[in-house]
Design a protein around this motif. Structure first.
Motif, PDB file in Angstrom:
ATOM      1  N   VAL A  30       0.852  -1.180   0.000  1.00 48.59           N
ATOM      2  CA  VAL A  30       0.000   0.000   0.000  1.00 48.59           C
ATOM      3  C   VAL A  30       0.890   1.233   0.000  1.00 48.59           C
ATOM      4  O   VAL A  30       2.032   1.194   0.445  1.00 48.59           O
ATOM      5  CB  VAL A  30      -0.960   0.041   1.218  1.00 48.59           C
ATOM      6  N   MET A  38      -5.233   5.582   0.926  1.00 44.61           N
ATOM      7  CA  MET A  38      -4.267   4.548   0.563  1.00 44.61           C
ATOM      8  C   MET A  38      -4.648   3.903  -0.756  1.00 44.61           C
ATOM      9  O   MET A  38      -5.824   3.769  -1.071  1.00 44.61           O
ATOM     10  CB  MET A  38      -4.207   3.467   1.636  1.00 44.61           C
ATOM     11  N   SER A  68       3.111  -2.513   5.115  1.00 42.65           N
ATOM     12  CA  SER A  68       1.854  -2.797   4.409  1.00 42.65           C
ATOM     13  C   SER A  68       1.081  -3.947   5.035  1.00 42.65           C
ATOM     14  O   SER A  68      -0.143  -4.012   4.911  1.00 42.65           O
ATOM     15  CB  SER A  68       2.135  -3.131   2.941  1.00 42.65           C
ATOM     16  N   TYR A  71      -2.146  -3.488   6.997  1.00 43.90           N
ATOM     17  CA  TYR A  71      -3.315  -3.080   6.211  1.00 43.90           C
ATOM     18  C   TYR A  71      -3.830  -4.195   5.302  1.00 43.90           C
ATOM     19  O   TYR A  71      -4.976  -4.150   4.856  1.00 43.90           O
ATOM     20  CB  TYR A  71      -2.983  -1.861   5.349  1.00 43.90           C
ATOM     21  N   ASN A  92     -10.327  -7.047   0.830  1.00 43.21           N
ATOM     22  CA  ASN A  92      -9.585  -6.693   2.032  1.00 43.21           C
ATOM     23  C   ASN A  92     -10.538  -6.505   3.212  1.00 43.21           C
ATOM     24  O   ASN A  92     -11.309  -5.540   3.241  1.00 43.21           O
ATOM     25  CB  ASN A  92      -8.794  -5.409   1.774  1.00 43.21           C
ATOM     26  N   ASN A  94      -9.894  -5.444   6.065  1.00 41.39           N
ATOM     27  CA  ASN A  94      -9.496  -4.289   6.873  1.00 41.39           C
ATOM     28  C   ASN A  94     -10.014  -2.972   6.310  1.00 41.39           C
ATOM     29  O   ASN A  94      -9.998  -1.958   6.992  1.00 41.39           O
ATOM     30  CB  ASN A  94      -7.967  -4.218   6.969  1.00 41.39           C
ATOM     31  N   SER A  95     -10.464  -2.974   5.065  1.00 42.08           N
ATOM     32  CA  SER A  95     -10.925  -1.754   4.413  1.00 42.08           C
ATOM     33  C   SER A  95     -12.299  -1.357   4.950  1.00 42.08           C
ATOM     34  O   SER A  95     -13.230  -2.155   4.957  1.00 42.08           O
ATOM     35  CB  SER A  95     -11.006  -1.978   2.902  1.00 42.08           C
ATOM     36  N   ASN A 106      -9.661   3.248   2.680  1.00 35.79           N
ATOM     37  CA  ASN A 106      -9.247   3.633   4.027  1.00 35.79           C
ATOM     38  C   ASN A 106      -9.548   2.494   4.988  1.00 35.79           C
ATOM     39  O   ASN A 106     -10.290   1.581   4.676  1.00 35.79           O
ATOM     40  CB  ASN A 106      -9.902   4.949   4.469  1.00 35.79           C
ATOM     41  N   VAL A 107      -8.909   2.564   6.149  1.00 37.97           N
ATOM     42  CA  VAL A 107      -9.106   1.534   7.182  1.00 37.97           C
ATOM     43  C   VAL A 107      -9.609   2.178   8.454  1.00 37.97           C
ATOM     44  O   VAL A 107      -9.451   3.339   8.678  1.00 37.97           O
ATOM     45  CB  VAL A 107      -7.818   0.733   7.468  1.00 37.97           C
TER      46      VAL A 107
END
Length: 107
Positions: A30, A38, A68, A71, A92, A94-95, A106-107
């Motif tokens: 990322v 990101m 990275s 994330y 993902n 975590n997003s 973003n997270v």
């Protein structure tokens, strides 16, 4: 910690590496970018760097740098075809959101 590939992503990456003729695997990362903060980075890897973590799934080595990994942990890389478009998609967990154009998250 884990990173995985769908069957279609593994086949596509394998074909890219074979056409390239060299490489240890694929780097996922990322970088700071876009309106959501990101953006994902994909690149071929010929040499490992200090702090890299190597995952292997479906015969493909996936390399992630230490910054990275926090994330990307748990992410599945997929390769999808939607109409006339095709490309890699990051699933993902975590997003927490993406920008409207889909270029950043973003997270």
């Amino acid at each position: 910690m884990s990173i995985s590939l769908s069957e279609s992503a593994a086949q596509r990456v394998s074909a890219f590496i074979a056409n390239r003729g060299k490489g240890l695997g694929l780097r996922l990362g990322v970088r700071t970018s876009g309106c959501s903060g990101m953006a994902y980075v994909l690149e071929f890897v010929d040499d490992l760097n200090d702090g890299d973590t190597v995952f292997e799934d479906k015969g493909i080595k996936v390399i992630v740098d230490g910054k990275s990994l926090v994330y990307l942990d748990g992410t599945e890389l997929d390769f999808v075809k939607e109409g006339l478009n095709e490309g890699f998609k990051f699933n993902n967990p975590n997003s927490s959101g993406e920008c409207g154009c889909g270029e950043s998250f973003n997270v």
